[in-house]
Scaffold this active site. Structure first.
Site, PDB file in Angstrom:
ATOM      1  N   ASN A   1      -4.164  15.697  35.573  1.00  0.00           N
ATOM      2  CA  ASN A   1      -4.245  14.807  36.734  1.00  0.00           C
ATOM      3  C   ASN A   1      -5.697  14.700  37.215  1.00  0.00           C
ATOM      4  OD1 ASN A   1      -3.930  13.406  39.123  1.00  0.00           O
ATOM      5  ND2 ASN A   1      -2.971  15.096  40.210  1.00  0.00           N
TER       6      ASN A   1
ATOM      7  N   CYS B   1      -0.006  16.650  42.692  1.00  0.00           N
ATOM      8  CA  CYS B   1       0.338  17.782  41.829  1.00  0.00           C
ATOM      9  C   CYS B   1       0.430  19.077  42.631  1.00  0.00           C
ATOM     10  CB  CYS B   1      -0.640  17.904  40.671  1.00  0.00           C
ATOM     11  SG  CYS B   1      -2.356  18.062  41.146  1.00  0.00           S
TER      12      CYS B   1
ATOM     13  N   GLU C   1       1.144  19.078  54.881  1.00  0.00           N
ATOM     14  CA  GLU C   1       2.212  18.095  54.688  1.00  0.00           C
ATOM     15  C   GLU C   1       3.546  18.544  55.291  1.00  0.00           C
ATOM     16  OE1 GLU C   1       2.493  16.964  50.580  1.00  0.00           O
ATOM     17  OE2 GLU C   1       0.462  16.172  50.554  1.00  0.00           O
TER      18      GLU C   1
END
Length: 188
Positions: free
Chosen positions: A146, A154, A183
């Site tokens: 990534n 990820c 988050e």
């Protein structure tokens, strides 16, 4: 489709460097989309939510490709409110060598479309979601490949036992934990 299909022989890339709560981030993009987001973990990560912590652009090109502007704007929103950022459209990605028929591509597409902000998924679960429940190691390879950290989250992929798993090198696991905390994700 997570990556732009528009092909160019040679991309003329521009970069911007942002100062963020997690350290400098370098974003590279062409006129088609974002090529890479490089994280350099801060030696000391902030604790808790602090409204005084801001994101600022410290280095930018004279002429910004639209995708670069969209990405830096998106990242600025992310560091203020992660959930609000993921409610906005993601900036376009451009990885000319990405092949949609590969398992890696399916993993990336599955991760960006099916694992929302505030949630985590194990390597095994993501392998199954992408169509091959025995491909845990291939999922790990896709995560290592990534190039657009945070946009392709990820950091949301964790070990099957609920532990963090690996993320980058050096201060990577502390950074992964910070991103998941930011988050609002729960994990062991």
């Amino acid at each position: 489709m997570i990556f732009s299909k528009k092909m160019t022989n040679i991309c003329k890339c521009s970069k911007a460097v942002l100062q963020t709560p997690i350290g400098p981030i370098c974003v590279t993009a062409c006129n088609v989309g974002v090529h890479s987001i490089k994280l350099t973990a801060a030696t000391e990560l902030p604790t808790g939510h602090d409204d005084r912590v801001t994101t600022s652009i410290t280095e930018a090109p004279d002429h910004w490709p639209a995708a670069l502007r969209e990405c830096t704007d998106w990242l600025a929103v992310y560091f203020k409110n992660a959930e609000a950022a993921y409610q906005r459209p993601l900036p376009p990605f451009h990885k000319p060598d990405a092949k949609p028929e590969t398992f890696t591509y399916r993993v990336w597409e599955t991760l960006t479309s099916q694992v929302p902000c505030g949630q985590t998924v194990s390597y095994a679960q993501l392998a199954a979601m992408a169509g091959n429940n025995k491909a845990c190691r291939a999922v790990g390879g896709a995560m290592r490949a990534n190039q657009i950290a945070i946009l392709m989250p990820c950091h949301r992929v964790t070990a099957s036992g609920g532990g963090l798993g690996n993320y980058m090198s050096g201060n990577g696991n502390a950074l992964k934990k910070w991103l998941l905390d930011h988050e609002g994700a729960t994990f062991k």
